[in-house]
Design a protein around this motif. Structure first.
Motif, PDB file in Angstrom:
ATOM      1  N   ARG A   2       0.835  -1.197   0.000  1.00 33.80           N
ATOM      2  CA  ARG A   2       0.000   0.000   0.000  1.00 33.80           C
ATOM      3  C   ARG A   2       0.875   1.254   0.000  1.00 33.80           C
ATOM      4  O   ARG A   2       1.983   1.264   0.542  1.00 33.80           O
ATOM      5  N   VAL A   3       0.342   2.306  -0.612  1.00 31.73           N
ATOM      6  CA  VAL A   3       1.023   3.594  -0.672  1.00 31.73           C
ATOM      7  C   VAL A   3       0.137   4.605   0.056  1.00 31.73           C
ATOM      8  O   VAL A   3      -1.029   4.792  -0.300  1.00 31.73           O
ATOM      9  N   ILE A   4       0.693   5.253   1.073  1.00 30.99           N
ATOM     10  CA  ILE A   4      -0.061   6.149   1.946  1.00 30.99           C
ATOM     11  C   ILE A   4       0.452   7.567   1.745  1.00 30.99           C
ATOM     12  O   ILE A   4       1.638   7.839   1.928  1.00 30.99           O
ATOM     13  N   GLY A   5      -0.428   8.455   1.365  1.00 29.89           N
ATOM     14  CA  GLY A   5      -0.046   9.837   1.102  1.00 29.89           C
ATOM     15  C   GLY A   5       0.163  10.616   2.392  1.00 29.89           C
ATOM     16  O   GLY A   5      -0.793  10.959   3.096  1.00 29.89           O
ATOM     17  N   HIS A   6       1.419  10.920   2.702  1.00 24.96           N
ATOM     18  CA  HIS A   6       1.814  11.596   3.938  1.00 24.96           C
ATOM     19  C   HIS A   6       1.302  13.036   3.957  1.00 24.96           C
ATOM     20  O   HIS A   6       1.640  13.838   3.086  1.00 24.96           O
ATOM     21  N   ARG A   7       0.451  13.343   4.922  1.00 26.08           N
ATOM     22  CA  ARG A   7      -0.159  14.684   5.018  1.00 26.08           C
ATOM     23  C   ARG A   7      -0.872  15.040   3.716  1.00 26.08           C
ATOM     24  O   ARG A   7      -0.974  16.213   3.343  1.00 26.08           O
ATOM     25  N   TRP A  30      -4.880   5.359   0.066  1.00 24.12           N
ATOM     26  CA  TRP A  30      -4.661   5.717   1.466  1.00 24.12           C
ATOM     27  C   TRP A  30      -4.121   7.139   1.565  1.00 24.12           C
ATOM     28  O   TRP A  30      -3.309   7.546   0.745  1.00 24.12           O
ATOM     29  N   VAL A  31      -4.554   7.859   2.597  1.00 21.99           N
ATOM     30  CA  VAL A  31      -3.924   9.123   2.972  1.00 21.99           C
ATOM     31  C   VAL A  31      -3.650   9.110   4.473  1.00 21.99           C
ATOM     32  O   VAL A  31      -4.307   8.399   5.240  1.00 21.99           O
ATOM     33  N   GLU A  32      -2.645   9.881   4.862  1.00 20.88           N
ATOM     34  CA  GLU A  32      -2.312  10.061   6.273  1.00 20.88           C
ATOM     35  C   GLU A  32      -2.478  11.526   6.628  1.00 20.88           C
ATOM     36  O   GLU A  32      -2.239  12.411   5.790  1.00 20.88           O
ATOM     37  N   LEU A  33      -2.939  11.799   7.847  1.00 22.86           N
ATOM     38  CA  LEU A  33      -3.126  13.180   8.290  1.00 22.86           C
ATOM     39  C   LEU A  33      -2.851  13.291   9.776  1.00 22.86           C
ATOM     40  O   LEU A  33      -2.804  12.293  10.498  1.00 22.86           O
ATOM     41  N   ASP A 216       4.568  -3.864   4.287  1.00 24.41           N
ATOM     42  CA  ASP A 216       3.178  -3.819   3.842  1.00 24.41           C
ATOM     43  C   ASP A 216       2.784  -2.489   3.223  1.00 24.41           C
ATOM     44  O   ASP A 216       1.900  -2.439   2.361  1.00 24.41           O
ATOM     45  N   GLY A 217       3.420  -1.399   3.666  1.00 23.33           N
ATOM     46  CA  GLY A 217       3.054  -0.098   3.143  1.00 23.33           C
ATOM     47  C   GLY A 217       4.168   0.910   3.309  1.00 23.33           C
ATOM     48  O   GLY A 217       5.031   0.769   4.187  1.00 23.33           O
ATOM     49  N   VAL A 218       4.156   1.935   2.461  1.00 23.43           N
ATOM     50  CA  VAL A 218       5.098   3.042   2.566  1.00 23.43           C
ATOM     51  C   VAL A 218       4.319   4.343   2.634  1.00 23.43           C
ATOM     52  O   VAL A 218       3.327   4.529   1.929  1.00 23.43           O
ATOM     53  N   ILE A 219       4.769   5.217   3.500  1.00 19.98           N
ATOM     54  CA  ILE A 219       4.183   6.550   3.653  1.00 19.98           C
ATOM     55  C   ILE A 219       5.090   7.512   2.909  1.00 19.98           C
ATOM     56  O   ILE A 219       6.292   7.575   3.172  1.00 19.98           O
ATOM     57  N   VAL A 220       4.525   8.246   1.931  1.00 20.31           N
ATOM     58  CA  VAL A 220       5.340   9.026   1.004  1.00 20.31           C
ATOM     59  C   VAL A 220       4.822  10.450   0.884  1.00 20.31           C
ATOM     60  O   VAL A 220       3.631  10.712   1.037  1.00 20.31           O
TER      61      VAL A 220
END
Length: 233
Positions: A2-7, A30-33, A216-220
């Motif tokens: 999974r790829v998680i959009g950092h902020r 995915w997004v991260e906040l 499993d995932g990277v936050i980018v």
């Protein structure tokens, strides 16, 4: 992986703004906040404890009311600081959300908001107390029709201790800085029952190494570092 959009991905728009989240949602699942409380009680999406770096104002976010924050602009953009509720309203239901708690004392509001959201949610924090409060609040309220809300422990040091803390908090995932990782440690986390999302990955060669190790995932910050396999915007 999974790829998680950092902020929300600063490469796509000003960090933690509706523009960034909408742009990330067009490309990612995915997004991260980051969430903290402002002076009037609302949960707002803002990384720093102070306004100094990203706005023309100064001082703690906790000392500013929602109306005062709404009047500010992030960086040199026309974007304002959103509430957590506004971000959920702007995101498609299919986009999963990693909500990072920047402080304790937010659990009841988080659980109530997530209970009404269609998005899948993972709550993370560097603060064990914040995660413990979420576990307890979810158990009290029966969030999402269950007695739990998935949690992840964030850390940048002390691998062994951090895995123990994550286990004590009944976390489903760990979120270490990628510099802590090796193939052996990724396997160790999986053997302990955790999924593993690494932050914040800035280079494609690091992404590929983590993929090989089974992360499993990277936050980018920029989806381009992942290469192929993203949704077309």
């Amino acid at each position: 992986m999974r790829v998680i959009g950092h902020r929300g991905c600063p490469a796509l728009g000003p960090e933690n703004t509706l523009a960034a989240f909408r742009a990330a949602a067009a490309r990612l699942d995915w997004v991260e906040l980051d969430v903290r409380r402002c002076a009037s009680g609302e949960l707002v999406v803002f990384h720093d404890s102070t306004l100094d770096r990203l706005t023309e104002a100064t001082g703690p976010v906790a000392d500013a009311t929602r109306s005062e924050l709404r009047a500010l602009r992030v960086g040199d953009s026309e974007e304002s600081i959103p509430t957590l509720a506004e971000v959920f309203a702007a995101l498609p239901d299919r986009v999963s959300v990693n909500v990072e708690l920047k402080e304790a004392g937010l659990a009841d509001d988080i659980v109530a908001l997530v209970a009404d959201a269609a998005n899948d949610v993972l709550v993370s924090s560097f603060d064990p107390d914040a995660l413990r409060e979420v576990r307890e609040a979810a158990e009290r309220e029966g969030a999402l029709g269950t007695t739990d809300l998935p949690r992840a422990f964030l850390f940048a040091t002390d691998w062994d201790r951090s895995l123990r803390v994550a286990a004590e908090l009944d976390c489903v995932a760990v979120h270490p800085h990628y510099d802590l990782l090796s193939a052996v440690r990724v396997a160790e986390a999986h053997d302990a029952g955790f999924e593993l999302n690494a932050w914040t990955v800035l280079e494609r060669e690091v992404v590929e190494r983590l993929r090989e190790w089974g992360v499993d995932g990277v936050i980018v910050d920029d989806p381009a570092v992942v290469g192929n396999g993203l949704r077309e915007a």
